[in-house]
Scaffold this motif. Sequence first.
Motif, PDB file in Angstrom:
ATOM      1  N   MET A 193       0.861  -1.177   0.000  1.00 26.47           N
ATOM      2  CA  MET A 193       0.000   0.000   0.000  1.00 26.47           C
ATOM      3  C   MET A 193       0.899   1.229   0.000  1.00 26.47           C
ATOM      4  O   MET A 193       2.050   1.160   0.442  1.00 26.47           O
ATOM      5  N   GLY A 194       0.367   2.332  -0.484  1.00 23.76           N
ATOM      6  CA  GLY A 194       1.220   3.512  -0.534  1.00 23.76           C
ATOM      7  C   GLY A 194       0.469   4.804  -0.740  1.00 23.76           C
ATOM      8  O   GLY A 194      -0.753   4.813  -0.922  1.00 23.76           O
ATOM      9  N   TRP A 195       1.223   5.881  -0.670  1.00 20.54           N
ATOM     10  CA  TRP A 195       0.700   7.227  -0.903  1.00 20.54           C
ATOM     11  C   TRP A 195       1.548   7.917  -1.961  1.00 20.54           C
ATOM     12  O   TRP A 195       2.783   7.863  -1.918  1.00 20.54           O
ATOM     13  N   TYR A 196       0.880   8.559  -2.890  1.00 22.99           N
ATOM     14  CA  TYR A 196       1.505   9.403  -3.904  1.00 22.99           C
ATOM     15  C   TYR A 196       0.922  10.807  -3.755  1.00 22.99           C
ATOM     16  O   TYR A 196      -0.110  10.986  -3.094  1.00 22.99           O
ATOM     17  N   ARG A 197       1.577  11.766  -4.370  1.00 19.33           N
ATOM     18  CA  ARG A 197       1.017  13.116  -4.385  1.00 19.33           C
ATOM     19  C   ARG A 197       1.307  13.782  -5.711  1.00 19.33           C
ATOM     20  O   ARG A 197       2.263  13.428  -6.404  1.00 19.33           O
ATOM     21  N   GLN A 198       0.457  14.746  -6.041  1.00 18.74           N
ATOM     22  CA  GLN A 198       0.635  15.499  -7.276  1.00 18.74           C
ATOM     23  C   GLN A 198       0.353  16.965  -7.003  1.00 18.74           C
ATOM     24  O   GLN A 198      -0.767  17.344  -6.660  1.00 18.74           O
ATOM     25  N   ALA A 199       1.396  17.773  -7.144  1.00 15.05           N
ATOM     26  CA  ALA A 199       1.267  19.210  -6.966  1.00 15.05           C
ATOM     27  C   ALA A 199       0.869  19.850  -8.291  1.00 15.05           C
ATOM     28  O   ALA A 199       1.102  19.269  -9.359  1.00 15.05           O
ATOM     29  N   PRO A 200       0.298  21.038  -8.264  1.00 13.89           N
ATOM     30  CA  PRO A 200      -0.109  21.705  -9.502  1.00 13.89           C
ATOM     31  C   PRO A 200       1.054  21.844 -10.478  1.00 13.89           C
ATOM     32  O   PRO A 200       2.140  22.302 -10.104  1.00 13.89           O
ATOM     33  N   GLY A 201       0.852  21.411 -11.706  1.00 16.81           N
ATOM     34  CA  GLY A 201       1.869  21.540 -12.735  1.00 16.81           C
ATOM     35  C   GLY A 201       2.990  20.523 -12.667  1.00 16.81           C
ATOM     36  O   GLY A 201       3.952  20.613 -13.425  1.00 16.81           O
ATOM     37  N   LYS A 202       2.861  19.549 -11.755  1.00 22.98           N
ATOM     38  CA  LYS A 202       3.910  18.540 -11.595  1.00 22.98           C
ATOM     39  C   LYS A 202       3.349  17.140 -11.771  1.00 22.98           C
ATOM     40  O   LYS A 202       2.132  16.925 -11.720  1.00 22.98           O
ATOM     41  N   GLY A 203       4.226  16.183 -11.954  1.00 21.91           N
ATOM     42  CA  GLY A 203       3.810  14.802 -12.081  1.00 21.91           C
ATOM     43  C   GLY A 203       3.535  14.171 -10.729  1.00 21.91           C
ATOM     44  O   GLY A 203       3.856  14.727  -9.684  1.00 21.91           O
ATOM     45  N   ARG A 204       2.909  12.997 -10.767  1.00 22.73           N
ATOM     46  CA  ARG A 204       2.615  12.271  -9.532  1.00 22.73           C
ATOM     47  C   ARG A 204       3.898  11.638  -9.024  1.00 22.73           C
ATOM     48  O   ARG A 204       4.635  11.002  -9.780  1.00 22.73           O
ATOM     49  N   GLU A 205       4.144  11.778  -7.721  1.00 22.36           N
ATOM     50  CA  GLU A 205       5.368  11.235  -7.137  1.00 22.36           C
ATOM     51  C   GLU A 205       5.055  10.380  -5.922  1.00 22.36           C
ATOM     52  O   GLU A 205       4.097  10.651  -5.188  1.00 22.36           O
ATOM     53  N   LEU A 206       5.896   9.370  -5.711  1.00 23.88           N
ATOM     54  CA  LEU A 206       5.746   8.520  -4.545  1.00 23.88           C
ATOM     55  C   LEU A 206       6.106   9.290  -3.291  1.00 23.88           C
ATOM     56  O   LEU A 206       7.142   9.962  -3.232  1.00 23.88           O
ATOM     57  N   VAL A 207       5.263   9.174  -2.270  1.00 23.05           N
ATOM     58  CA  VAL A 207       5.543   9.760  -0.969  1.00 23.05           C
ATOM     59  C   VAL A 207       6.069   8.689  -0.024  1.00 23.05           C
ATOM     60  O   VAL A 207       7.125   8.847   0.593  1.00 23.05           O
ATOM     61  N   ALA A 208       5.331   7.592   0.086  1.00 25.94           N
ATOM     62  CA  ALA A 208       5.719   6.511   0.988  1.00 25.94           C
ATOM     63  C   ALA A 208       4.968   5.251   0.602  1.00 25.94           C
ATOM     64  O   ALA A 208       3.881   5.319   0.027  1.00 25.94           O
ATOM     65  N   SER A 209       5.567   4.118   0.942  1.00 25.36           N
ATOM     66  CA  SER A 209       4.920   2.834   0.688  1.00 25.36           C
ATOM     67  C   SER A 209       5.221   1.890   1.841  1.00 25.36           C
ATOM     68  O   SER A 209       6.195   2.090   2.595  1.00 25.36           O
ATOM     69  N   ILE A 210       4.365   0.865   1.970  1.00 19.45           N
ATOM     70  CA  ILE A 210       4.524  -0.110   3.041  1.00 19.45           C
ATOM     71  C   ILE A 210       4.089  -1.468   2.518  1.00 19.45           C
ATOM     72  O   ILE A 210       3.047  -1.598   1.875  1.00 19.45           O
ATOM     73  N   THR A 211       4.908  -2.489   2.807  1.00 17.82           N
ATOM     74  CA  THR A 211       4.568  -3.831   2.361  1.00 17.82           C
ATOM     75  C   THR A 211       3.596  -4.486   3.345  1.00 17.82           C
ATOM     76  O   THR A 211       3.333  -3.951   4.434  1.00 17.82           O
ATOM     77  N   SER A 212       3.105  -5.647   2.974  1.00 16.78           N
ATOM     78  CA  SER A 212       2.201  -6.370   3.866  1.00 16.78           C
ATOM     79  C   SER A 212       2.910  -6.777   5.154  1.00 16.78           C
ATOM     80  O   SER A 212       2.268  -6.942   6.192  1.00 16.78           O
ATOM     81  N   GLY A 213       4.227  -6.883   5.102  1.00 18.82           N
ATOM     82  CA  GLY A 213       4.997  -7.240   6.288  1.00 18.82           C
ATOM     83  C   GLY A 213       5.426  -6.059   7.119  1.00 18.82           C
ATOM     84  O   GLY A 213       6.040  -6.232   8.179  1.00 18.82           O
TER      85      GLY A 213
END
Length: 119
Positions: free
Chosen positions: A34-54
């Motif tokens: 599972m994870g979180w991405y973010r997209q600021a105005p005028g920018k591409g989507r970027e990974l913020v953080a992710s976490i595995t099932s473990g």
Amino acid sequence: QVQLVESGGGLVQPGGSLRLSCAASGSIFSINAMGWYRQAPGKGRELVASITSGGSTNYAGSVKGRFTISRDNAKNTVYLQMNSLKPEDTAVYYCNADISAGPLNRRYWGQGTQVTVSS
């Protein structure tokens, strides 16, 4: 039908904190990363953080030490605790999850929640 529903965004002053939540629902067999991405105005989507099932985590360098990702497997929910927020953290935040639902195994996305850091 699998859905991811996010909550917790809003307006916060610099230096403040917010906690985002993302709950998965539907005919779910298992959830992997599972994870979180973010997209600021005028920018591409970027990974913020992710976490595995473990429980292994990964963070973007820009948020390391300020943000914490966690998950509650019993609730099919992932969280993002954001502290010491900066104006440059302003973006739409999206959660995702790699979900096995019956014969399918694919990545699902939430609808996005706005985070605005401003005085």
